[in-house]
Design a protein around this motif. Sequence first.
Motif, PDB file in Angstrom:
ATOM      1  N   LEU A  70       0.818  -1.208   0.000  1.00 27.84           N
ATOM      2  CA  LEU A  70       0.000   0.000   0.000  1.00 27.84           C
ATOM      3  C   LEU A  70       0.853   1.261   0.000  1.00 27.84           C
ATOM      4  O   LEU A  70       0.534   2.244  -0.691  1.00 27.84           O
ATOM      5  CB  LEU A  70      -0.931   0.001   1.211  1.00 27.84           C
ATOM      6  N   ASP A  72       3.769   0.617  -3.548  1.00 26.86           N
ATOM      7  CA  ASP A  72       3.224   0.319  -4.876  1.00 26.86           C
ATOM      8  C   ASP A  72       1.977   1.151  -5.183  1.00 26.86           C
ATOM      9  O   ASP A  72       1.761   1.545  -6.327  1.00 26.86           O
ATOM     10  CB  ASP A  72       2.891  -1.179  -4.994  1.00 26.86           C
ATOM     11  N   TRP A  73       1.157   1.387  -4.168  1.00 24.49           N
ATOM     12  CA  TRP A  73      -0.096   2.110  -4.404  1.00 24.49           C
ATOM     13  C   TRP A  73       0.067   3.618  -4.163  1.00 24.49           C
ATOM     14  O   TRP A  73      -0.136   4.421  -5.075  1.00 24.49           O
ATOM     15  CB  TRP A  73      -1.199   1.541  -3.517  1.00 24.49           C
ATOM     16  N   ALA A  86      -6.182   0.683   3.769  1.00 21.13           N
ATOM     17  CA  ALA A  86      -5.848   1.507   2.609  1.00 21.13           C
ATOM     18  C   ALA A  86      -6.466   2.895   2.731  1.00 21.13           C
ATOM     19  O   ALA A  86      -5.811   3.908   2.457  1.00 21.13           O
ATOM     20  CB  ALA A  86      -6.320   0.811   1.327  1.00 21.13           C
ATOM     21  N   TYR A 138      -4.494   6.411   2.954  1.00 18.10           N
ATOM     22  CA  TYR A 138      -4.802   7.450   1.957  1.00 18.10           C
ATOM     23  C   TYR A 138      -5.068   8.786   2.654  1.00 18.10           C
ATOM     24  O   TYR A 138      -4.578   9.833   2.213  1.00 18.10           O
ATOM     25  CB  TYR A 138      -6.015   7.026   1.141  1.00 18.10           C
ATOM     26  N   THR A 180     -10.573   7.249 -11.041  1.00 13.84           N
ATOM     27  CA  THR A 180     -10.299   5.817 -10.861  1.00 13.84           C
ATOM     28  C   THR A 180     -11.148   4.991 -11.813  1.00 13.84           C
ATOM     29  O   THR A 180     -10.667   4.017 -12.414  1.00 13.84           O
ATOM     30  CB  THR A 180     -10.572   5.407  -9.399  1.00 13.84           C
ATOM     31  N   THR A 188     -11.773   2.802  -2.919  1.00 16.35           N
ATOM     32  CA  THR A 188     -10.425   2.518  -2.421  1.00 16.35           C
ATOM     33  C   THR A 188      -9.932   1.174  -2.940  1.00 16.35           C
ATOM     34  O   THR A 188      -8.794   1.048  -3.420  1.00 16.35           O
ATOM     35  CB  THR A 188     -10.406   2.541  -0.884  1.00 16.35           C
ATOM     36  N   ASP A 237      -9.078   1.374  -6.653  1.00 27.21           N
ATOM     37  CA  ASP A 237      -7.840   2.108  -6.869  1.00 27.21           C
ATOM     38  C   ASP A 237      -6.628   1.263  -6.476  1.00 27.21           C
ATOM     39  O   ASP A 237      -5.588   1.304  -7.131  1.00 27.21           O
ATOM     40  CB  ASP A 237      -7.866   3.421  -6.081  1.00 27.21           C
ATOM     41  N   VAL A 238      -6.770   0.498  -5.385  1.00 27.93           N
ATOM     42  CA  VAL A 238      -5.682  -0.391  -4.974  1.00 27.93           C
ATOM     43  C   VAL A 238      -5.413  -1.446  -6.051  1.00 27.93           C
ATOM     44  O   VAL A 238      -4.253  -1.747  -6.368  1.00 27.93           O
ATOM     45  CB  VAL A 238      -6.023  -1.064  -3.627  1.00 27.93           C
ATOM     46  N   ALA A 272      -3.064  -0.734  -8.840  1.00 28.55           N
ATOM     47  CA  ALA A 272      -1.623  -0.759  -8.563  1.00 28.55           C
ATOM     48  C   ALA A 272      -1.021  -2.133  -8.838  1.00 28.55           C
ATOM     49  O   ALA A 272       0.206  -2.294  -8.784  1.00 28.55           O
ATOM     50  CB  ALA A 272      -1.358  -0.354  -7.113  1.00 28.55           C
ATOM     51  N   HIS A 328      -1.700 -11.087  -4.721  1.00 33.63           N
ATOM     52  CA  HIS A 328      -2.524 -10.205  -5.553  1.00 33.63           C
ATOM     53  C   HIS A 328      -3.880 -10.849  -5.843  1.00 33.63           C
ATOM     54  O   HIS A 328      -4.900 -10.162  -5.898  1.00 33.63           O
ATOM     55  CB  HIS A 328      -1.796  -9.890  -6.860  1.00 33.63           C
ATOM     56  N   ARG A 353      -6.049 -10.069  -3.057  1.00 34.77           N
ATOM     57  CA  ARG A 353      -6.608  -8.722  -3.110  1.00 34.77           C
ATOM     58  C   ARG A 353      -7.754  -8.647  -4.115  1.00 34.77           C
ATOM     59  O   ARG A 353      -8.780  -8.006  -3.857  1.00 34.77           O
ATOM     60  CB  ARG A 353      -5.506  -7.717  -3.467  1.00 34.77           C
TER      61      ARG A 353
END
Length: 609
Positions: A10, A13-14, A380, A384, A491, A550, A553-554, A557, A569, A572
């Motif tokens: 987070l 990378d993000w 996240a 942010y 986004t 959120t 958007d994550v 990345a 991943h 996620r």
Amino acid sequence: MSLRPTLDFLLYDWLKVGQLGERERFADHSRETFDAVLDTCERIAREKYAPFNRLVDTEEPRFDGEKVILPRATHEAHRAYVESGMVSAAQDYEEGGMQLPYTIEAAANGFFAVASVSIGSSLLTKGNANLLMVHGTGAQKEVFARNEFAGRFTGTMCLSEPQAGSSLSDITTRAVPDGEGFEADPLGPRYRLKGNKMWISAGEHELSENIIHLVLAKIPGPDGKLIPGTRGISLFIVPKKLVGTDGRLTGERNDVALAGLNHKLGWRGTTNTLLNFGEGRYPVRGAPGAIGYLVGRPHEGLRCMFHMMNEARIGIGMAATSLGLAGYYASLDYARNRPQGRPVGPAGKDPSQPQIRIIEHADVKRMLLAQKSYCEGALALLLYCARLVDEQHTGTPEAADEARALLEVLTPIAKSWPSEFCLEANSLAIQIHGGYGYTRDFPVEQYWRDNRLNMIHEGTHGIQAADLLGRKVTMEGGRGLQLLAGRINATIERAIQRPELAAYANQLGQALQQVGAATQAAWATGDPGDALANAVPYMQAAGHLVLAWTWLDVLLAIPADAVREVAVHQGRMRAAAYFYRYELPRIDAWLQVVARRDRTCADMPEEAF
């Protein structure tokens, strides 16, 4: 399972936090220095906090008539935290700080909250000192704030009163000038305070040399009466022990007395107190009342205090998130190791077949996915928001103002959404443990008890909801909400270009339209009573919208070619899929009552209950 890999992804990378090193304030920093801070905090949390989480829950603070006694482990954890430099981490080098981005500070504090939120990580002390650095005089910064950053002193915020609760306009603590020449005191205009404050975290202990209370009180008008409402509120520094202009203790005890310890459901390792100011137990300098020094101008206390309250609200969101993650990690480990039951289907009917681990059951996976989607999504969001704080302080004037407006809208959500849904994650963690989860043999029941406070303190759920719908989405002509919508649309535009994310982008766009329409409908009559009758459902829906954004958007990345190749991943992606398929559709029901300005609750006659 460790928090660190998720934080690394987070942050770097993000959020691209490494790029902050290109800014003048953070020029001495790089990923290497950030990692060193995270490594240190992770180690302290592992060694000084986590092993004692159960201890501080069972050995509650106690008052022996003279002082509050805490376990030795709490003293050692506090000392380790202070020695790490984290109390002043974000401060200037001239203040003994590291000039660390707030984003890194917030991430590092996550380790302590996951390990033992009850021991604490000086959240209120930092907020107290930060407030004084903005609103205090030079002497107040030198004597109080800098000694808090150095770890000699700790700090509190004293707002609520037994008869007023969260209704600050009804506080009755009063402050009167301390004799002639009261304005000439080097530490600020000197007043005498008398009143009672309730729910004061860390209000009495022996962890530091002194405790610096920031107290809201009212200065009587010329007629001797208190000015009604919040406009009469002023802010005062009231030290437990009096201090000279050199920062040394004078040896005099201020008239601040412990009236009692609150015995709580959770967060038992942190003292929570009722304090009496000026009751005469510790008479000071031959006059009644506790000595306090005015911060800022008279009658502007609430404006000053909001500086600390907003920081605390982001901190509470992080605490709620961390407790949710702690429960998730514990239940994931349990599910991977607990054999029970057999597969669904013909093979599962054969009792001679070995049992399977409960993580192989679809419903257990559902509960784990829910926790992951809530907690990692909330983490996240909180990071942010922390990144917006850095933008507010170090970005261009235009970017800083935009970050400020976004934070106005996001702060109530960042405090309240995790405190509701990461609490639900803790409930699911208990469920996964079954009967064992309801016992003290496993930690998940404590995580739930600790987390239950977060919907209450630093502004209850209902107060945050009324703030969001009643003020934040309408202030400045709705600018903050418009900026948020702009970022969500940005986004969506990026995600629509990736086939695996396009469906989520379309769903998010529809949800954004629904929230926007419901916001307008809520205020269609211009009557706050109509609009705010369903403020909490509105906040739940807005929070789900923000979390869905959120998550999307994550996911952007993650390189497209790594989505299915890397297990973490894929995790996620599945967590986001769960949120979009199981959670985001819930906003329909919430927004229906908002848009209709439904008065089912508001018009319920008291006698009908």
